[in-house]
Motif scaffolding. Structure first.
Motif, PDB file in Angstrom:
ATOM      1  N   MET A 117      35.559  47.978  34.010  1.00 32.01           N
ATOM      2  CA  MET A 117      36.032  47.737  35.379  1.00 32.01           C
ATOM      3  C   MET A 117      36.064  46.246  35.696  1.00 32.01           C
ATOM      4  N   ILE A 118      35.011  45.547  35.347  1.00 30.00           N
ATOM      5  CA  ILE A 118      34.947  44.112  35.640  1.00 30.00           C
ATOM      6  C   ILE A 118      36.018  43.365  34.846  1.00 30.00           C
ATOM      7  N   CYS A 119      36.227  43.753  33.600  1.00 35.41           N
ATOM      8  CA  CYS A 119      37.277  43.128  32.790  1.00 35.41           C
ATOM      9  C   CYS A 119      38.649  43.362  33.411  1.00 35.41           C
ATOM     10  N   PHE A 120      38.931  44.601  33.811  1.00 34.44           N
ATOM     11  CA  PHE A 120      40.218  44.891  34.442  1.00 34.44           C
ATOM     12  C   PHE A 120      40.387  44.147  35.761  1.00 34.44           C
ATOM     13  N   GLU A 121      39.310  44.017  36.525  1.00 30.29           N
ATOM     14  CA  GLU A 121      39.388  43.251  37.773  1.00 30.29           C
ATOM     15  C   GLU A 121      39.780  41.809  37.495  1.00 30.29           C
ATOM     16  N   MET A 122      39.193  41.229  36.455  1.00 34.93           N
ATOM     17  CA  MET A 122      39.513  39.840  36.110  1.00 34.93           C
ATOM     18  C   MET A 122      40.953  39.716  35.603  1.00 34.93           C
ATOM     19  N   ILE A 123      41.389  40.663  34.799  1.00 35.96           N
ATOM     20  CA  ILE A 123      42.752  40.622  34.276  1.00 35.96           C
ATOM     21  C   ILE A 123      43.769  40.804  35.400  1.00 35.96           C
ATOM     22  N   ILE A 124      43.522  41.757  36.290  1.00 37.76           N
ATOM     23  CA  ILE A 124      44.437  41.971  37.408  1.00 37.76           C
ATOM     24  C   ILE A 124      44.460  40.752  38.318  1.00 37.76           C
ATOM     25  N   SER A 125      43.307  40.117  38.528  1.00 39.16           N
ATOM     26  CA  SER A 125      43.262  38.894  39.346  1.00 39.16           C
ATOM     27  C   SER A 125      44.101  37.792  38.720  1.00 39.16           C
ATOM     28  N   GLN A 126      44.064  37.718  37.409  1.00 37.30           N
ATOM     29  CA  GLN A 126      44.866  36.700  36.727  1.00 37.30           C
ATOM     30  C   GLN A 126      46.354  37.024  36.829  1.00 37.30           C
ATOM     31  N   LEU A 127      46.707  38.282  36.603  1.00 28.58           N
ATOM     32  CA  LEU A 127      48.125  38.658  36.625  1.00 28.58           C
ATOM     33  C   LEU A 127      48.724  38.588  38.024  1.00 28.58           C
ATOM     34  N   MET A 128      47.997  39.029  39.026  1.00 27.68           N
ATOM     35  CA  MET A 128      48.549  39.099  40.376  1.00 27.68           C
ATOM     36  C   MET A 128      48.446  37.781  41.141  1.00 27.68           C
ATOM     37  N   PHE A 129      47.339  37.046  40.928  1.00 28.63           N
ATOM     38  CA  PHE A 129      47.071  35.895  41.786  1.00 28.63           C
ATOM     39  C   PHE A 129      46.871  34.589  41.028  1.00 28.63           C
ATOM     40  N   GLY A 130      46.955  34.630  39.719  1.00 36.39           N
ATOM     41  CA  GLY A 130      46.847  33.412  38.937  1.00 36.39           C
ATOM     42  C   GLY A 130      45.440  32.887  38.747  1.00 36.39           C
ATOM     43  N   PHE A 131      44.418  33.689  39.086  1.00 39.88           N
ATOM     44  CA  PHE A 131      43.052  33.259  38.817  1.00 39.88           C
ATOM     45  C   PHE A 131      42.839  33.267  37.308  1.00 39.88           C
ATOM     46  N   SER A 132      42.156  32.258  36.824  1.00 42.20           N
ATOM     47  CA  SER A 132      41.980  32.180  35.376  1.00 42.20           C
ATOM     48  C   SER A 132      40.892  33.147  34.917  1.00 42.20           C
ATOM     49  N   PHE A 133      41.190  33.847  33.853  1.00 45.90           N
ATOM     50  CA  PHE A 133      40.225  34.747  33.236  1.00 45.90           C
ATOM     51  C   PHE A 133      39.349  33.891  32.335  1.00 45.90           C
ATOM     52  N   GLN A 134      38.142  33.629  32.770  1.00 46.24           N
ATOM     53  CA  GLN A 134      37.237  32.797  31.987  1.00 46.24           C
ATOM     54  C   GLN A 134      36.292  33.701  31.212  1.00 46.24           C
ATOM     55  N   LEU A 135      36.401  33.631  29.928  1.00 42.25           N
ATOM     56  CA  LEU A 135      35.592  34.470  29.055  1.00 42.25           C
ATOM     57  C   LEU A 135      34.105  34.205  29.244  1.00 42.25           C
ATOM     58  N   ASN A 136      33.734  32.959  29.509  1.00 40.29           N
ATOM     59  CA  ASN A 136      32.318  32.635  29.723  1.00 40.29           C
ATOM     60  C   ASN A 136      31.755  33.394  30.922  1.00 40.29           C
ATOM     61  N   ASN A 137      32.525  33.448  32.014  1.00 40.47           N
ATOM     62  CA  ASN A 137      32.072  34.180  33.196  1.00 40.47           C
ATOM     63  C   ASN A 137      31.933  35.667  32.901  1.00 40.47           C
ATOM     64  N   PHE A 138      32.903  36.213  32.194  1.00 38.78           N
ATOM     65  CA  PHE A 138      32.850  37.627  31.850  1.00 38.78           C
ATOM     66  C   PHE A 138      31.652  37.934  30.957  1.00 38.78           C
ATOM     67  N   LEU A 139      31.423  37.106  29.948  1.00 33.61           N
ATOM     68  CA  LEU A 139      30.291  37.333  29.051  1.00 33.61           C
ATOM     69  C   LEU A 139      28.954  37.175  29.771  1.00 33.61           C
ATOM     70  N   GLU A 140      28.909  36.279  30.733  1.00 26.13           N
ATOM     71  CA  GLU A 140      27.690  36.121  31.530  1.00 26.13           C
ATOM     72  C   GLU A 140      27.419  37.385  32.355  1.00 26.13           C
TER      73      GLU A 140
END
Length: 163
Positions: A117-140
């Motif tokens: 869910m968190i991964c999809f939220e980050m991916i959708i945020s990147q696709l829809m709004f241009g927020f960068s998907f930062q792998l470090n934040n996700f891994l944290e």
């Protein structure tokens, strides 16, 4: 006096959701790790509710929290709302299979669902709004979720037994 006379566990979990939602939205700018902890616990709890306490009321609860997180965190409607509502539909479709699983399997499924869910939220945020998907934040978030998830699962199991 038993607490169960006044509150059932579904109500207690919703009170926890309100508390963690408030903590996420207000945040602690000086302590970003605390924000990640609250974010992780909130997601774990909302998934726990969807799996163990599936009810029609949850569509409203998921909608409100998804909309609230989207509006307060990114000022747009999108990733949380979409992912929460899709997750609830998937929980509904798999509900009869989830009842047959052992506790350890449900715990692992909760954890994997949370990461997804968190991964999809980050991916959708990147696709829809241009927020960068930062792998470090996700891994944290993943690391903190793994560390916190089992103790939280045990606490929730105890709440379910006592109330």
């Amino acid at each position: 006096m038993h607490l169960s006379k006044y509150f059932n566990s579904f109500i207690i979990y919703n009170i926890f959701l309100i508390i963690f939602f408030s903590l996420i939205v207000n945040g602690f700018p000086l302590f970003p790790i605390v924000n990640i902890i609250f974010y992780s616990i909130f997601h774990f709890l909302i998934i726990y509710l969807g799996i163990y306490y599936y009810r029609k009321k949850l569509y409203f609860v998921y909608f409100l929290y998804g909309l609230g997180l989207d509006l307060f965190l990114i000022n747009e409607i999108g990733p949380h709302l979409i992912v929460f509502m899709l997750a609830l539909i998937i929980f509904y479709l798999t509900f009869k299979y989830l009842n047959n699983l052992r506790k350890l399997n449900i715990y692992l499924m909760l954890l994997i669902t949370q990461m997804t869910m968190i991964c999809f939220e980050m991916i959708i945020s990147q696709l829809m709004f241009g927020f960068s998907f930062q792998l470090n934040n996700f891994l944290e978030i993943v690391l903190i979720s793994i560390i916190l998830s089992y103790p939280i699962f045990i606490i929730f199991s105890k709440i379910d037994r006592f109330i």
